[in-house]
Design an enzyme around this catalytic site. Structure first.
Site, short mmCIF file in Angstrom:
data_model
loop_
_atom_site.label_atom_id
_atom_site.label_comp_id
_atom_site.label_asym_id
_atom_site.label_seq_id
_atom_site.Cartn_x
_atom_site.Cartn_y
_atom_site.Cartn_z
N HIS A 48 39.78 35.45 29.70
CA HIS A 48 39.52 34.18 30.38
C HIS A 48 38.34 33.45 29.74
CE1 HIS A 48 42.13 36.19 33.21
NE2 HIS A 48 42.29 35.05 33.84
N ILE A 174 26.69 43.66 42.93
CA ILE A 174 28.06 44.15 43.08
C ILE A 174 28.97 42.93 42.99
CG2 ILE A 174 29.73 45.27 44.62
CD1 ILE A 174 26.04 45.87 45.16
N ILE A 176 33.02 41.97 42.46
CA ILE A 176 34.44 42.30 42.23
C ILE A 176 35.19 41.00 41.95
CG2 ILE A 176 35.06 42.25 44.70
CD1 ILE A 176 37.03 44.58 43.98
N ASP A 177 35.97 41.00 40.89
CA ASP A 177 36.73 39.85 40.43
C ASP A 177 38.15 40.36 40.19
OD1 ASP A 177 37.96 37.83 39.01
OD2 ASP A 177 36.48 37.74 37.40
N MET A 178 39.06 40.02 41.08
CA MET A 178 40.39 40.61 40.98
C MET A 178 41.49 39.61 41.34
SD MET A 178 40.63 42.96 44.44
CE MET A 178 42.42 43.06 44.34
N TRP A 229 52.96 45.88 49.00
CA TRP A 229 53.18 44.90 50.06
C TRP A 229 51.87 44.36 50.62
CZ3 TRP A 229 54.78 49.96 50.02
CH2 TRP A 229 54.04 50.87 50.80
N LYS A 230 50.78 45.16 50.53
CA LYS A 230 49.49 44.69 51.03
C LYS A 230 48.94 43.57 50.15
CE LYS A 230 48.46 49.18 53.06
NZ LYS A 230 47.54 50.35 53.09
N GLY A 307 31.35 45.60 38.79
CA GLY A 307 30.32 44.84 38.10
C GLY A 307 29.24 45.69 37.45
#
Length: 337
Positions: A48, A174, A176-178, A229-230, A307
């Site tokens: 990215h 901390i 999180i990149d998802m 499915w979650k 991170g």
């Protein structure tokens, strides 16, 4: 094709020069846009960063991105504002709206900006780091074009709708990149460019069977939802919140356009100081992480918090140079002529 090492100032400067010379960016906007692309590669997220830069330029040439447009506030309700991105550069719009959410959080304890009519924000994690560097908790998410099936579906109906949660901490934030897909499309494209299969099954082929072939997944736009499915359910509600709060397009409406632009995004900040959360509360985070990293592991494995490695990668790349795919770098260099 192998990576080459490019000094960070040269990488950012090259991006900036191209944007000014050929794409109608002012000096200040080109500088920030280039910095956001270069930072992504600096932190080890080339998918990215540099890899995405030629795609970004193509979107400008197709007139899906207006390089001169700037996001504007449409509505203001205390800690909450609604903005119009005017189809400007997605990373500049996102940076501006996260900055505004931070400002609102410093005034009210909480700040929120809902952004409509914007473009791909490139590396989502940039805006989480932007928040923690100002001492704020940052949460942001975006919708995308349809590129993931509903659970049990045989066609792309959901977006992979990236989500970022960033928490400031003196010993290391901390972040999180998802994406809601098992792998982002940017990462899958990197594997495809390198001629490699994905390390895990990450999508469906044309017959509905799981596959780790990036080519089949990208071609069919049938990425596997993270958490099955979650993940599909979470993708749906993130899309709903993005479109509902911003008044912008949903994933389904973006899909009707045929190209991924005019997306909707949310930027949410909490200011711990304004909310009476003292420095002693960092002990809570430290104890959680201490427990996490004390976990027993399988041979050759390790446990990390989200991170954790970014600062290390950043420092190493500042010293040695930023890894850039040689083919991508040649394509970028050609833009200078």
């Amino acid at each position: 094709m192998a990576n080459i090492l490019i000094p960070y100032p040269q990488l950012q400067g090259t991006f900036e020069s191209i944007l000014i010379l050929h794409y109608k960016f002012s000096k200040s906007r080109a500088s920030l846009c280039a910095e956001l692309f270069a930072k992504a590669s600096l932190d080890g997220v080339a998918s990215h960063g540099a890899n995405r830069f030629p795609v970004f330029l193509e979107m400008i040439r197709k007139e899906f991105v207006d390089p001169t447009a700037e996001a504007e506030c449409m509505d203001s309700f205390g800690f909450f504002e609604r903005w119009d991105g005017k189809l400007g550069p997605g990373n500049l719009n996102a940076h501006k709206c996260m900055d505004r959410a931070i400002t609102l959080a410093k005034a009210h304890g909480v700040g929120m900006v809902a952004l409509q009519n914007t473009n791909h924000w490139m590396r989502a994690g940039n805006y989480g780091w932007q928040a923690v560097e100002e001492g704020c908790i940052g949460i942001c998410f975006t919708n995308t074009k349809p590129n993931m099936p509903a659970w049990g579906g045989s066609e792309p109906k959901l977006g992979n709708n990236p989500l970022v949660v960033a928490i400031p901490r003196s010993k290391g934030p901390i972040v999180i990149d998802m994406a809601m897909s098992q792998f982002s499309y940017g990462r899958m494209s990197s594997y495809l460019r390198e001629g490699k299969d994905l390390p895990f099954e990450a999508g469906f082929d044309s017959k509905g069977k799981l596959t780790n072939s990036p080519n089949e997944i990208i071609e069919n736009e049938m990425a596997l939802p993270a958490g099955l499915w979650k993940g599909a359910g979470l993708s749906l509600v993130l899309d709903m919140l993005s479109a509902y709060l911003s008044g912008g397009r949903s994933t389904a409406q973006i899909g009707e356009i045929g190209e991924e632009y005019g997306v909707s995004q949310i930027f949410l900040c909490f200011n711990p100081e304004k909310l009476g959360i003292g420095e002693a509360s960092e002990e809570i985070l430290d104890k959680i992480i201490e427990d996490l990293v004390s976990s027993k592991v399988f041979p050759g494995k390790e446990v990390r918090y989200p991170g954790e490695n970014i600062l290390k990668i950043r420092e190493e790349n500042l010293q040695k140079g930023v890894p850039v795919n040689k083919e991508i770098w040649n394509k970028i260099q050609n833009e200078l002529t």
